[in-house]
Design a protein around this motif. Structure first.
Motif, PDB file in Angstrom:
ATOM      1  N   ALA A 209      -1.469 -11.997  14.178  1.00  0.00           N
ATOM      2  CA  ALA A 209      -0.575 -11.386  13.187  1.00  0.00           C
ATOM      3  C   ALA A 209       0.714 -10.954  13.868  1.00  0.00           C
ATOM      4  O   ALA A 209       0.705 -10.516  15.026  1.00  0.00           O
ATOM      5  CB  ALA A 209      -1.260 -10.195  12.524  1.00  0.00           C
ATOM      6  N   TYR A 211       4.922  -9.174  13.265  1.00  0.00           N
ATOM      7  CA  TYR A 211       5.942  -8.503  12.468  1.00  0.00           C
ATOM      8  C   TYR A 211       7.310  -8.885  13.020  1.00  0.00           C
ATOM      9  O   TYR A 211       7.417  -9.498  14.088  1.00  0.00           O
ATOM     10  CB  TYR A 211       5.751  -6.983  12.470  1.00  0.00           C
ATOM     11  CG  TYR A 211       6.007  -6.308  13.806  1.00  0.00           C
ATOM     12  CD1 TYR A 211       7.232  -5.677  14.059  1.00  0.00           C
ATOM     13  CD2 TYR A 211       5.034  -6.281  14.802  1.00  0.00           C
ATOM     14  CE1 TYR A 211       7.472  -5.052  15.279  1.00  0.00           C
ATOM     15  CE2 TYR A 211       5.266  -5.660  16.015  1.00  0.00           C
ATOM     16  CZ  TYR A 211       6.487  -5.043  16.257  1.00  0.00           C
ATOM     17  OH  TYR A 211       6.724  -4.425  17.455  1.00  0.00           O
ATOM     18  N   ILE A 225       1.175  -8.257  16.480  1.00  0.00           N
ATOM     19  CA  ILE A 225       0.488  -6.994  16.202  1.00  0.00           C
ATOM     20  C   ILE A 225      -0.786  -6.995  17.026  1.00  0.00           C
ATOM     21  O   ILE A 225      -1.712  -7.762  16.755  1.00  0.00           O
ATOM     22  CB  ILE A 225       0.172  -6.842  14.699  1.00  0.00           C
ATOM     23  CG1 ILE A 225       1.475  -6.865  13.882  1.00  0.00           C
ATOM     24  CG2 ILE A 225      -0.597  -5.541  14.438  1.00  0.00           C
ATOM     25  CD1 ILE A 225       1.255  -6.821  12.378  1.00  0.00           C
ATOM     26  N   ILE A 230      -4.282  -4.949  10.756  1.00  0.00           N
ATOM     27  CA  ILE A 230      -3.015  -4.824  10.038  1.00  0.00           C
ATOM     28  C   ILE A 230      -3.156  -3.700   9.021  1.00  0.00           C
ATOM     29  O   ILE A 230      -3.950  -3.812   8.074  1.00  0.00           O
ATOM     30  CB  ILE A 230      -2.628  -6.152   9.343  1.00  0.00           C
ATOM     31  CG1 ILE A 230      -2.385  -7.240  10.391  1.00  0.00           C
ATOM     32  CG2 ILE A 230      -1.380  -5.958   8.502  1.00  0.00           C
ATOM     33  CD1 ILE A 230      -3.608  -7.926  10.916  1.00  0.00           C
ATOM     34  N   THR A 234       1.487  -3.218   5.190  1.00  0.00           N
ATOM     35  CA  THR A 234       2.291  -3.801   6.266  1.00  0.00           C
ATOM     36  C   THR A 234       2.462  -5.292   6.029  1.00  0.00           C
ATOM     37  O   THR A 234       1.508  -6.056   6.198  1.00  0.00           O
ATOM     38  CB  THR A 234       1.623  -3.584   7.639  1.00  0.00           C
ATOM     39  OG1 THR A 234       1.413  -2.193   7.859  1.00  0.00           O
ATOM     40  CG2 THR A 234       2.486  -4.144   8.755  1.00  0.00           C
ATOM     41  N   ALA A 236       3.131  -8.999   6.878  1.00  0.00           N
ATOM     42  CA  ALA A 236       2.916  -9.643   8.171  1.00  0.00           C
ATOM     43  C   ALA A 236       2.924 -11.154   8.043  1.00  0.00           C
ATOM     44  O   ALA A 236       2.673 -11.722   6.972  1.00  0.00           O
ATOM     45  CB  ALA A 236       1.586  -9.178   8.778  1.00  0.00           C
ATOM     46  N   ASN A 263      10.064  -2.942  11.095  1.00  0.00           N
ATOM     47  CA  ASN A 263       9.586  -4.212  10.552  1.00  0.00           C
ATOM     48  C   ASN A 263      10.557  -4.676   9.475  1.00  0.00           C
ATOM     49  O   ASN A 263      10.725  -4.013   8.452  1.00  0.00           O
ATOM     50  CB  ASN A 263       8.184  -4.049   9.963  1.00  0.00           C
ATOM     51  CG  ASN A 263       7.535  -5.377   9.612  1.00  0.00           C
ATOM     52  OD1 ASN A 263       8.109  -6.443   9.832  1.00  0.00           O
ATOM     53  ND2 ASN A 263       6.334  -5.325   9.056  1.00  0.00           N
TER      54      ASN A 263
END
Length: 394
Positions: A209, A211, A225, A230, A234, A236, A263
């Motif tokens: 994952a 960002y 990440i 997660i 958020t 992603a 982010n």
């Protein structure tokens, strides 16, 4: 005799189904459910369709004096490959401690959508099924699915033959959830985006994952990440294993997790436009880019996307992420090509988020033109950027 559930598109003859439903009338309807708090797929015992929260705007669920509500914003899906990749189908059942329950999904809940005036009651009716209902001003209404068919439908509150529901705990085998990739790069990697109202972890080995910590000019900076968890809310980018969603499984995680890094990805929970339920966000090509490919097949965020990547060809898709950009940024933005704005607007829009270079300190404070305030300095009243988000100091 059981109710004869559909599961993962397994068909049961309707005559047997309706005969089984008739038998449930003789079960003890008033017995309170003893459901454990947790994540479920909620499936109708008669139609086989799954509940999906597509609209979370409470203003779209106003009840009449008779207690009727237009519930077309709560859809029901029949195909499991759609259910598995729909965060809107992931519903957290939460006890309110007074005999009532709440159904939480998409960053909201049915209890909050009813202005905390209506707790959900769940009663067992035998054969592993339940009725879901609420009572207000002396009027009781049960949640029901549409009439049995091979197509998707929506929730109703006046169809007694489809008032029976099964709560399937989400797992990583038969009741799994997953990510469907949007693109395949020239080097054979699959990527998709997700914006979910629940915290989740990556289950399938090989997934990752990411960002976006910076974006501007011709590119963006993508960071992994760590830990594979997660947090809820958020947006992603997910590196998947293949186009087969069964290779890209994720799993909800219970517990408090936060994401404290800038982010530049955004997302929306809802994208629906049906009778009395309008909850959409237009795709703005000036301030947004969607996941795509560069001319040589590299991972990119692009201005122009196929019509099928948009809802009704002009709105953001629900539960997908987009890149927030500044006016004038490139039509195709690639990883590693981030370039700060050399001539920031001296009078920026107070509602816009300017391009700010990330620092190691997550608590650093910036002006809207990207200037970091020195440590220990008390900021004056105004609008600032913190952790990639606009804040107001009074």
């Amino acid at each position: 005799m059981g109710l004869g559930f559909y599961h993962n598109n397994t068909r049961i003859k309707m005559k047997k189904l309706f005969s089984a439903v008739i038998l449930t009338i003789f079960c003890v309807i008033g017995v309170k459910a003893q459901l454990a708090d947790g994540y479920y797929h909620i499936q109708n015992a008669v139609t086989g369709r799954y509940i999906s929260i597509n609209d979370t705007d409470p203003g779209n669920y106003r009840a009449t004096q008779a207690g009727d509500v237009n519930m077309a914003g709560i859809r029901t899906y029949i195909k499991y490959d759609s259910v598995a990749v729909s965060p809107s189908c992931v519903i957290y059942v939460r006890s309110l401690g007074n005999g009532g329950y709440d159904l939480v999904s998409q960053g909201s809940s049915l209890y909050n959508m009813a202005n905390q005036k209506l707790a959900i009651n769940i009663s067992a009716v035998g054969n592993g099924s339940y009725k879901i209902y609420g009572t207000a001003q002396g009027i009781t209404k049960y949640l029901a699915d549409g009439s049995p068919s091979d197509d998707d439908s929506w929730m109703m509150n006046r169809l007694p033959e489809t008032e029976y529901w099964v709560f399937n705990p989400i797992n990583t085998t038969n009741e799994y959830i997953a990510v469907r990739p949007d693109i395949k790069t020239a080097d054979g990697l699959y990527y998709g985006t997700i914006y979910a109202g629940f915290t989740f972890r990556l289950v399938s080995e090989g997934m990752a994952a990411f960002y976006i910590s910076n974006a501007g000019g011709t590119g963006f900076t993508m960071n992994q990440i760590e830990g594979g968890i997660i947090p809820a809310g958020t947006p992603a980018i997910i590196r998947c294993n293949s186009a087969d969603i069964r290779d890209n499984k994720i799993e909800p995680v219970i517990g408090g997790y936060s994401f404290d890094y800038p982010n530049w990805l955004g997302g929306v929970y809802c994208s629906i436009s049906v009778t009395k339920h309008r909850n959409t966000t237009p795709y703005d090509q000036i301030t947004m880019r969607l996941l795509g490919l560069s001319d040589n097949g590299e991972l990119a965020f692009v201005k122009d996307v196929p019509a099928e990547r948009l809802y009704k060809e002009k709105y953001l898709m629900a539960n997908k992420a987009f890149l927030k950009v500044n006016p004038g940024d490139a039509d195709v933005m690639t990883h590693g090509g981030y370039t700060p704005d050399p001539d920031p607007d001296p009078d920026p829009d107070p509602d816009a988020i300017s391009s700010v270079k990330a620092e190691s300190s997550a608590s650093a404070l910036y002006t809207l033109t990207g200037v970091r305030l020195p440590s220990g300095v008390t900021p004056q009243a105004g609008v600032y950027i913190k952790n990639g988000k606009k804040i107001v100091i009074k």
